[in-house]
Write a protein that holds these residues in place. Sequence first.
Motif, mmCIF file in Angstrom:
data_model
loop_
_atom_site.group_PDB
_atom_site.id
_atom_site.type_symbol
_atom_site.label_atom_id
_atom_site.label_comp_id
_atom_site.label_asym_id
_atom_site.label_seq_id
_atom_site.Cartn_x
_atom_site.Cartn_y
_atom_site.Cartn_z
ATOM 1 N N ALA B 61 29.091 61.836 32.620
ATOM 2 C CA ALA B 61 28.985 61.020 31.415
ATOM 3 C C ALA B 61 28.926 61.915 30.181
ATOM 4 C CB ALA B 61 27.736 60.156 31.489
ATOM 5 N N VAL B 62 29.511 61.429 29.082
ATOM 6 C CA VAL B 62 29.387 62.093 27.781
ATOM 7 C C VAL B 62 28.604 61.160 26.873
ATOM 8 C CG1 VAL B 62 30.632 63.064 25.818
ATOM 9 C CG2 VAL B 62 31.570 63.287 28.121
ATOM 10 N N PHE B 63 27.721 61.732 26.068
ATOM 11 C CA PHE B 63 26.780 60.963 25.248
ATOM 12 C C PHE B 63 26.906 61.468 23.819
ATOM 13 C CE2 PHE B 63 21.877 60.271 24.636
ATOM 14 C CZ PHE B 63 22.093 59.027 24.074
ATOM 15 N N ASP B 91 34.386 60.301 18.807
ATOM 16 C CA ASP B 91 33.602 61.474 19.220
ATOM 17 C C ASP B 91 33.641 61.629 20.741
ATOM 18 O OD1 ASP B 91 32.929 62.245 16.693
ATOM 19 O OD2 ASP B 91 30.904 61.425 16.727
ATOM 20 N N VAL B 94 37.443 62.801 21.724
ATOM 21 C CA VAL B 94 37.761 64.220 21.518
ATOM 22 C C VAL B 94 36.881 65.120 22.392
ATOM 23 C CG1 VAL B 94 38.680 63.871 19.198
ATOM 24 C CG2 VAL B 94 36.257 64.514 19.500
ATOM 25 N N SER B 95 35.884 64.539 23.050
ATOM 26 C CA SER B 95 35.125 65.287 24.055
ATOM 27 C C SER B 95 35.783 65.149 25.427
ATOM 28 C CB SER B 95 33.680 64.775 24.133
ATOM 29 O OG SER B 95 33.038 64.915 22.887
ATOM 30 N N LEU B 161 33.925 61.237 31.461
ATOM 31 C CA LEU B 161 34.807 62.387 31.264
ATOM 32 C C LEU B 161 36.069 62.210 32.110
ATOM 33 C CD1 LEU B 161 34.255 64.941 29.529
ATOM 34 C CD2 LEU B 161 33.762 66.147 31.657
ATOM 35 N N CYS B 165 36.123 69.013 29.362
ATOM 36 C CA CYS B 165 35.804 68.820 27.945
ATOM 37 C C CYS B 165 36.477 69.921 27.106
ATOM 38 C CB CYS B 165 34.288 68.867 27.770
ATOM 39 S SG CYS B 165 33.746 68.596 26.089
ATOM 40 N N PRO B 166 37.362 69.554 26.166
ATOM 41 C CA PRO B 166 38.009 70.569 25.332
ATOM 42 C C PRO B 166 36.959 71.407 24.599
ATOM 43 C CG PRO B 166 39.007 68.403 24.990
ATOM 44 C CD PRO B 166 37.771 68.187 25.804
ATOM 45 N N GLN B 167 37.197 72.702 24.535
ATOM 46 C CA GLN B 167 36.205 73.636 23.982
ATOM 47 C C GLN B 167 36.903 74.580 23.027
ATOM 48 O OE1 GLN B 167 32.976 73.966 25.077
ATOM 49 N NE2 GLN B 167 32.861 73.371 27.222
ATOM 50 N N ARG B 228 39.661 67.707 17.978
ATOM 51 C CA ARG B 228 38.553 67.274 17.126
ATOM 52 C C ARG B 228 39.071 66.293 16.079
ATOM 53 N NH1 ARG B 228 33.520 69.638 15.820
ATOM 54 N NH2 ARG B 228 33.804 70.735 17.797
ATOM 55 N N ASP B 229 38.343 65.177 15.900
ATOM 56 C CA ASP B 229 38.707 64.270 14.816
ATOM 57 C C ASP B 229 38.220 64.881 13.498
ATOM 58 O OD1 ASP B 229 36.148 63.871 15.878
ATOM 59 O OD2 ASP B 229 36.008 61.823 15.139
ATOM 60 N N GLU B 241 35.228 75.672 11.993
ATOM 61 C CA GLU B 241 34.348 75.690 13.159
ATOM 62 C C GLU B 241 35.077 76.297 14.365
ATOM 63 O OE1 GLU B 241 32.195 71.901 13.137
ATOM 64 O OE2 GLU B 241 31.794 72.323 15.267
#
Lengths: 346, 346
Positions: B61-63, B91, B94-95, B161, B165-167, B228-229, B241
């Motif tokens: 899960a993404v939070f 959000d 893009v995760s 997910l 997750c893009p990093q 990333r948005d 960033e």
Amino acid sequence: MTGFVCPIPAGGTEDVVQLAHGEGGRLMRDLLQDVILPPLHNELLLQGHDGCVLPPFSGPAVFTTDSYVVTPLSFPGGDIGSLAVYGTANDLAVSGARPQWISLGLILEEGLPLSMLRQVMDSIRHSAELAGVQVVTGDTKVVPRGAADGMFINTSGIGELIMPCPQATRIETGDALLVTGPIARHGMAILASREQLEVDPRPTSDTASLFPAVDALHRAGIQIHALRDCTRGGMAAVLREWADACGRSMLLESQQIPVLPETRGLCELLGLDPLHIACEGTMAVALPAGQVAAALQVLRSVPVASGAVLVGEVIPQRLAPVVIRRALGQLIPLDEPLGAPLPRIC
Amino acid sequence: MTGFVCPIPAGGTEDVVQLAHGEGGRLMRDLLQDVILPPLHNELLLQGHDGCVLPPFSGPAVFTTDSYVVTPLSFPGGDIGSLAVYGTANDLAVSGARPQWISLGLILEEGLPLSMLRQVMDSIRHSAELAGVQVVTGDTKVVPRGAADGMFINTSGIGELIMPCPQATRIETGDALLVTGPIARHGMAILASREQLEVDPRPTSDTASLFPAVDALHRAGIQIHALRDCTRGGMAAVLREWADACGRSMLLESQQIPVLPETRGLCELLGLDPLHIACEGTMAVALPAGQVAAALQVLRSVPVASGAVLVGEVIPQRLAPVVIRRALGQLIPLDEPLGAPLPRIC
């Protein structure tokens, strides 16, 4: 055409929140790195994404949210930070879940002293540790002076279900009603603090994590029908909701309802019924009458529920959802206020 | 001693939010039943607990969480409601997650017209449907007139997910930088609306769900390094960033950066760089140069990303994290503003 260029205030403003702290630039990064992130330090938060990838977990997940707009920001027994952590952790606990991860959404008013923000962040760190939760994702917004009142906090929480989610629809006639400690402490602490009442002893908020009490009941195999922390609207609002959900009435023994002397004194002075005043670390429990002795023993062994008592029982539906047996034995329906007597207690 | 008894305003206030709407009593229940819950109708929300037990899901899960304090509450292309749904859903997207469940925390100012609240709730319903998310838990607070600015919204979101997750740390020298459409639309729409600028055509916010674009890239097997948005701080903040995270510099071709004529005109008039202005339905993508053609073809097949273009590349670290190649070929470092030029755009 003025007003859209973000003003960077002249000297002497380093110690307060500025509009530019909320706008995605260097000042915002500094505020995050210097004030907001250090107290929350954990590996999940350090992922530094827009979203946090949570570790795997087995049970079904429970999800909850609450915004906190309490005034004053700091009060005897807590502040908006501890309230935001415990409040959301408690919503998970009374849903039968172990609180695990929370988000932190800050809305800051321009001009808020950074010292206050630091105090609240420290309080969040401390209460998250006590509640066993990690702040894993967050967001910070700044609004101009006058567009908010100091600071507002939203916390959303995720927990892992450890028991069947307690449901008011499971409540049966004959069920016992317990409360885990003296009621109305939080609301009266806020009121006394806001109105600067000189009372001795000062009422202190009961703000605390209820999960240890829920966990203890679960481990002891106590059969639970319904659980609810008595926040906005107090214990009365919880019981009214239960009565509606299960189609029965809730009978309270007025002599049994635990209220600390300082809370009772202040309530009487102001003509308020403690049943309508919020708690933030006290819950109501409905369970089969046969479970009462065991449940009280378990609850009293946990600090947050050491004042647990039996306060009433579930009876067949009457005209009023909640009725009180007063000292002389007569049954009196409990009124429902249009609003609560105390705004902005959480 | 005044001020703590919740005032029920006299006649003529039925059509605005009252303090008592937030206090756990009958008026609050009515507001929930009449205005807030009907547009959100779904079985999970109907559980009616303090917390929502989520259905089982397989992926990690993404939070995420975001608070929305935009002013004005309604603007060309959206309102605070659609912004709060799409912003949090994006959000998650893009995760690398499929947005699934969101919470809704409302902070309402006393006196807010109920018609505005109804409009925002309807917009939440509509955008949640388009974004494929369900509002499964919520909270409503009311603060006195002057203690907030109309309404603030917090949405927290949970997604599953669907890809690693893009990093930004995966970004490599030589990677291509794409953007999925014209930038700076949201910020300029808010500005024109707030300042009541008479421009024709009026800038319109790009507020929309980005998940279909992320999902299409994933299904096509496109290798993604970072996503990333471009919200607060605009595309410039995202690239800065990324530069920090990967220890490289981002080179943009100024001629390639897509900006609609109405956005560019207004930016030039006001001396703003579109790179610093927020989008709410446009994202930046970093991927291996060999993937560009395939990625652009995939993105352009999805309505929300139909304007996708290549805008630059990742180069070895220079003095500035982001550099722009202007029309005549010279490389110019991009300044970092202390704050963003536009407060309260989200």
